[in-house]
Design an enzyme around this catalytic site. Structure first.
Site, PDB file in Angstrom:
ATOM      1  N   ASP A   1     -41.987  17.002  39.860  1.00 35.71           N
ATOM      2  CA  ASP A   1     -42.582  18.047  40.709  1.00 35.71           C
ATOM      3  C   ASP A   1     -41.966  19.411  40.435  1.00 35.71           C
ATOM      4  OD1 ASP A   1     -44.172  16.195  42.072  1.00 35.71           O
ATOM      5  OD2 ASP A   1     -42.449  15.616  43.303  1.00 35.71           O
ATOM      6  N   HIS A   2     -41.017  19.426  39.540  1.00 38.31           N
ATOM      7  CA  HIS A   2     -40.278  20.678  39.324  1.00 38.31           C
ATOM      8  C   HIS A   2     -40.118  20.886  37.830  1.00 38.31           C
ATOM      9  CE1 HIS A   2     -36.900  23.569  39.425  1.00 38.31           C
ATOM     10  NE2 HIS A   2     -37.380  23.899  40.592  1.00 38.31           N
ATOM     11  N   PHE A   3     -41.177  21.309  37.098  1.00 33.03           N
ATOM     12  CA  PHE A   3     -42.449  21.791  37.607  1.00 33.03           C
ATOM     13  C   PHE A   3     -43.571  20.939  37.026  1.00 33.03           C
ATOM     14  CE2 PHE A   3     -39.481  25.300  37.483  1.00 33.03           C
ATOM     15  CZ  PHE A   3     -39.626  25.877  38.728  1.00 33.03           C
TER      16      PHE A   3
ATOM     17  N   MET B   1     -42.920  21.066  33.122  1.00 35.00           N
ATOM     18  CA  MET B   1     -41.592  21.562  32.715  1.00 35.00           C
ATOM     19  C   MET B   1     -40.533  20.920  33.596  1.00 35.00           C
ATOM     20  SD  MET B   1     -42.291  25.633  32.274  1.00 35.00           S
ATOM     21  CE  MET B   1     -40.688  25.954  32.938  1.00 35.00           C
TER      22      MET B   1
ATOM     23  N   VAL C   1     -37.258  20.407  35.006  1.00 33.86           N
ATOM     24  CA  VAL C   1     -36.006  21.180  35.013  1.00 33.86           C
ATOM     25  C   VAL C   1     -35.230  20.827  36.277  1.00 33.86           C
ATOM     26  CG1 VAL C   1     -35.067  23.510  35.252  1.00 33.86           C
ATOM     27  CG2 VAL C   1     -36.993  23.125  33.717  1.00 33.86           C
TER      28      VAL C   1
END
Lengths: 173, 128
Positions: free
Chosen positions: A33-35, A44, A46
């Site tokens: 979910d991030h991202f 992405m 991270v």
């Protein structure tokens, strides 16, 4: 083991310095979910910086708690400085080095270095300093307002004991 | 150390600890009211003062603790004469004129000014 953002303590110099690591894995749900991907961009994954701060807070918090035999309820009171220059991505290791700057009956201040260790195909992994996180901790029972808290040390729960024991550090508190 | 030099160092500490602009840090500015300091900032500022000036600050030495919550020293929202005496003994770096004129509890924070902080450091350095 809930809300633990360090995997192992690799060095503990009582009342002085502690080093802990966090392995970043793509199996961690929050990275998806991030991202997430968008119609115009791939996903992405991270490590969120807020969780990097939490990782440092746990590293420095255990160091500060250990200094008084975990008798004090050590709580994060202030993030004095937090600067991360590079994204931390899956497959890498975060290494947190927390150092006590000042320690009093009321609390402690710590300075912390964040390194990112990237695996390489051959030989030694590559380590790079990617940031600094300085924190202030308060000893909850010594608060200025004189507020009373339960006697039990709810800060250093079973999760922290397990972390210490799996890291080969005695946790008989 | 000259008072102006102490002020400059304190200004730098407060800009760093409270994320304020240096022109906000004037002698008359109150830490809790004007500069937005919270209780934990007082601990942070104590640490920074100790590092900068090399003296030790005991808990409650910089800002009074517990007195304004104690019914022995506060009555109907006002600091009692006994409370005022204790404050003068505990935190002599404060300027008590305003609190003596209106001893409302909220005025205790108002007399914790940058100037009081400079006086505090000056007195600590002289005593060292």
């Amino acid at each position: 083991m809930r809300w633990m953002w360090i995997d192992r303590i690799v060095e503990l110099v009582p009342k002085e310095r502690m080093v802990a690591i966090k392995q970043i894995s793509l199996a961690e749900e929050h990275l998806h979910d991030h991202f997430p991907s968008t119609p115009t961009r791939r996903a992405m994954p991270v490590m969120p910086m807020s969780l990097i701060v939490e990782g440092m807070a746990q590293t420095a918090g255990v160091l500060v708690g250990h200094a008084e035999g975990f008798k004090e309820k050590v709580v994060l009171a202030k993030v004095s400085k937090a600067k991360i220059d590079r994204d931390a991505t899956p497959g890498c290791t975060l290494r947190y080095t927390a150092t006590i700057e000042q320690f009093t009956a009321a609390g402690a201040s710590t300075t912390g270095i964040v390194e990112l260790i990237e695996p390489t195909a051959k030989g030694e992994p590559k380590a790079e300093v990617i940031g600094q996180i300085d924190l202030i901790f308060s000893h909850l029972d010594q608060n200025m307002g004189g507020v009373e808290y339960p006697e039990e040390n709810f800060v250093f729960s079973e999760s922290f004991k397990t972390l210490m024991e799996t890291s080969g550090i005695e946790a008989n508190f | 150390m000259e008072r102006s030099e102490i002020f400059d160092k304190i200004q730098e500490i407060l800009v760093d600890a409270l994320a304020v602009d240096d022109d906000e840090v004037t002698n008359e500015a109150t830490l809790i009211g004007d500069l937005g300091a919270e209780s934990i900032d007082i601990l942070d500022i104590s640490f920074k003062l100790e590092q900068e000036f090399g003296f030790k600050i005991e808990q409650g030495e910089l800002f009074p603790e517990g007195i304004t919550q104690d019914p022995d020293y506060v009555e109907d929202g006002k600091v009692t004469a006994k409370g005022l005496e204790l404050l003068k003994e505990r935190v002599p770096h404060f300027n008590f004129a305003e609190l003596e004129a209106d001893p409302s509890v909220e005025n205790v924070a108002k007399i914790f000014t940058v100037e009081a902080l400079v006086t505090f450091c000056e007195q600590k350095l002289q005593a060292a």
